[in-house]
Design an enzyme around this catalytic site. Structure first.
Site, PDB file in Angstrom:
ATOM      1  N   SER A  32       0.799  -1.233   0.000  1.00 23.29           N
ATOM      2  CA  SER A  32       0.000   0.000   0.000  1.00 23.29           C
ATOM      3  C   SER A  32       0.825   1.274   0.000  1.00 23.29           C
ATOM      4  CB  SER A  32      -0.920   0.023   1.213  1.00 23.29           C
ATOM      5  OG  SER A  32      -2.025  -0.798   0.957  1.00 23.29           O
ATOM      6  N   LYS A  36       0.304   3.444  -2.932  1.00 20.70           N
ATOM      7  CA  LYS A  36      -0.943   4.171  -3.214  1.00 20.70           C
ATOM      8  C   LYS A  36      -0.780   5.689  -3.379  1.00 20.70           C
ATOM      9  CE  LYS A  36      -3.802   0.556  -1.122  1.00 20.70           C
ATOM     10  NZ  LYS A  36      -4.468   0.113   0.111  1.00 20.70           N
ATOM     11  N   TYR A  49      -2.947  -3.653 -10.438  1.00 15.93           N
ATOM     12  CA  TYR A  49      -2.831  -3.286  -9.016  1.00 15.93           C
ATOM     13  C   TYR A  49      -2.024  -4.336  -8.233  1.00 15.93           C
ATOM     14  CZ  TYR A  49      -4.244  -2.718  -4.124  1.00 15.93           C
ATOM     15  OH  TYR A  49      -4.230  -2.603  -2.760  1.00 15.93           O
ATOM     16  N   TYR A  64      -4.159   3.951   7.527  1.00 10.95           N
ATOM     17  CA  TYR A  64      -5.363   3.140   7.714  1.00 10.95           C
ATOM     18  C   TYR A  64      -6.274   3.801   8.736  1.00 10.95           C
ATOM     19  CZ  TYR A  64      -2.227  -0.256   5.496  1.00 10.95           C
ATOM     20  OH  TYR A  64      -1.371  -0.867   4.664  1.00 10.95           O
ATOM     21  N   VAL A  94       1.344  -3.395   4.049  1.00 13.06           N
ATOM     22  CA  VAL A  94       1.405  -4.656   4.796  1.00 13.06           C
ATOM     23  C   VAL A  94       2.703  -5.430   4.547  1.00 13.06           C
ATOM     24  CG1 VAL A  94      -1.109  -4.922   4.980  1.00 13.06           C
ATOM     25  CG2 VAL A  94       0.103  -5.977   3.048  1.00 13.06           C
TER      26      VAL A  94
HETATM   27  N1  GLU Z   1      -1.779  -5.695  -1.853  1.00  8.15           N
HETATM   28  C1  GLU Z   1      -2.401  -5.496  -0.579  1.00  8.15           C
HETATM   29  C2  GLU Z   1      -3.885  -5.725  -0.711  1.00  8.15           C
HETATM   30  O1  GLU Z   1      -4.466  -5.153  -1.560  1.00  8.15           O
HETATM   31  C3  GLU Z   1      -2.088  -4.139  -0.094  1.00  8.15           C
HETATM   32  C4  GLU Z   1      -2.643  -3.909   1.247  1.00  8.15           C
HETATM   33  C5  GLU Z   1      -1.828  -2.977   2.088  1.00  8.15           C
HETATM   34  O2  GLU Z   1      -0.616  -2.893   2.009  1.00  8.15           O
HETATM   35  O3  GLU Z   1      -2.481  -2.322   2.922  1.00  8.15           O
HETATM   36  O4  GLU Z   1      -4.461  -6.471   0.011  1.00  8.15           O
END
Ligand code: GLU
Length: 411
Positions: free
Chosen positions: A68, A71, A193, A245, A263
């Site tokens: 993430s 993003k 993605y 988050y 994550v």
């Molecule tokens: N690739 C992970 C997902 O979409 C990213 C989640 C994250 O890092 O928060 O579940």
């Protein structure tokens, strides 16, 4: 450029890492099976200044998947290419207060709450140039490489693992597709993605990537402009409200640096105008944030006063001296200094306005001024005209600006 040995900033980073190293609480992410194979004890941090100096401590070369943390960078690429008005037709910019994989769509508009949660991030990937997943991913990777200043590889094992278990993300994509906010077919967006999340980076990369936001969009190491100043500011704003988050509010109070976690165990944090920090430690807390990454940034912020809203005390007056010369029809010379942002401009104009015309000409000497903020330039440069002239025909206000700081281009 890496900082030399014996570097005090490196020592500051090392000392913080030493203080958090013993924390073994939390757990590595295992909902993507391949992520569970990472060495949980890795710990690294790097700080990249806006001057392009990188300070490194611990496992800064250890690679992990960006997840993430990608993003904000993809959001930045999208707003840079399409503009904020177009992008916000597809995504809202409000904190969701919900977990990263929440079904978080506005009922009326069908827009995901923000681009830092999965639903919004998948929509951002769908807006990248190209019609196929490969083309969109190429655009993402090329952009992220410009932020990092080097070629990056994809961790194919994590990609396969994520693609074969990513049904919740597919479901989110279908919902955005049916709401009309996804910019491509579901498979195109989700496969691009998943690859985006599987890009391999290290803590040093994240520091340089974050520092690119801190400079207003220029990679401080390669000196390449990656995105516009507007895109950098908008993205940093979204990181401020939505980056951690459902812990974003608490994070802003305790750490006070716009940031994004993933994550994979990475966190990228920005101090606008000053530096970017990247941390890596794989064990996550219940909200999906790296336990030791959070602890590292919290300690660094507290020890070194890095909170973006830190009060630094009264600023130095921008008026270095004020002298009155009775010869030659009378002249008052105000020598200005340093950076003239809004509050300095306010001080100069308010304190000196009563002197205009009172004793001959008021001279504003900008020789020792390093910068005048774009928003304040107009007021100063218009002064001689708006003030008119004295009885002897001399201007009431004279601006001395040998280096042209009042005329300097924006940025
Ligand atoms: N690739 C992970 C997902 O979409 C990213 C989640 C994250 O890092 O928060 O579940």
């Amino acid at each position: 450029m890496a900082a030399a040995l014996g570097d005090p900033v490196r020592h500051a980073l090392e000392s913080v890492l030493d203080d958090v190293r013993d924390r073994t609480d939390g757990a590595v992410a295992d909902y993507i099976p391949e992520l569970a194979k990472v060495d949980p004890d890795r710990l690294g941090a790097a700080l990249a200044s806006t001057h392009g100096i990188v300070h490194e401590a611990g496992d800064v070369e250890a690679e992990f998947t960006i997840q993430s943390v990608s993003k904000p960078f993809v959001f930045a690429l999208a707003v840079d290419a399409l503009g904020l008005a177009e992008v916000t037709k597809h995504v809202d910019l409000e904190p969701s207060g919900e977990p990263f994989n929440a079904i978080s769509l506005d009922e009326a508009s069908g827009r995901p709450r923000n681009p830092m949660i999965n639903a919004g991030a998948i929509v951002m990937t769908s807006l990248m140039a190209g019609d196929t997943a490969d083309a969109k991913f190429d655009a993402v990777r090329a952009g992220i490489e410009r932020f990092a200043g080097r070629d990056l590889r994809v961790d194919e094992d994590v990609y396969s693992s994520e693609a074969s278990t990513g049904d919740r993300n597919r479901a989110l994509a279908y919902l955005t597709r049916s709401a009309g906010t996804l910019g491509s077919a579901v498979d195109v967006a989700t496969l691009a993605y998943f690859r985006q999340c599987s890009i391999s980076v290290n803590a040093r990369d994240l520091a340089i990537m974050a520092a690119t936001f801190a400079t207003g969009g220029v990679n401080p190491v390669t000196r390449e402009r990656v995105i516009s100043e507007d895109a950098a500011r908008w993205t940093t704003a979204v990181m401020t409200s939505c980056g951690m988050y459902d812990e974003s509010g608490d994070w802003m109070v305790r750490v006070g640096l716009p940031a994004k976690s993933g994550v994979g165990g990475g966190i990228a944090a920005v101090q606008p105008g000053q530096f970017g920090i990247g941390t890596f430690s794989p064990r996550l807390d219940a909200r999906g944030n790296s336990v030791r990454g959070v602890a590292t940034l919290e300690l660094l912020s507290q020890r070194h006063g890095l909170h973006m809203l830190q009060h630094h005390g009264a600023p130095l007056s921008p008026i270095a001296s004020l002298t009155r010369d009775d010869a030659d029809g009378g002249e008052t010379v105000a020598v200005l200094r340093g950076e003239i942002l809004f509050s300095e401009a306010e001080e100069v104009l308010t304190r000196l306005a009563p002197l205009v015309g009172d004793h001959g000409c008021l001279v504003l000497d900008f020789t020792a001024v390093t910068r005048v903020a774009a928003g304040s330039r107009k007021i100063f440069s218009a002064l001689p005209e708006t003030m008119g002239s004295l009885a002897d025909g001399r201007p009431r206000v004279e601006v001395r600006d040998p280096d042209g700081v009042l005329a300097a281009p924006v940025g």
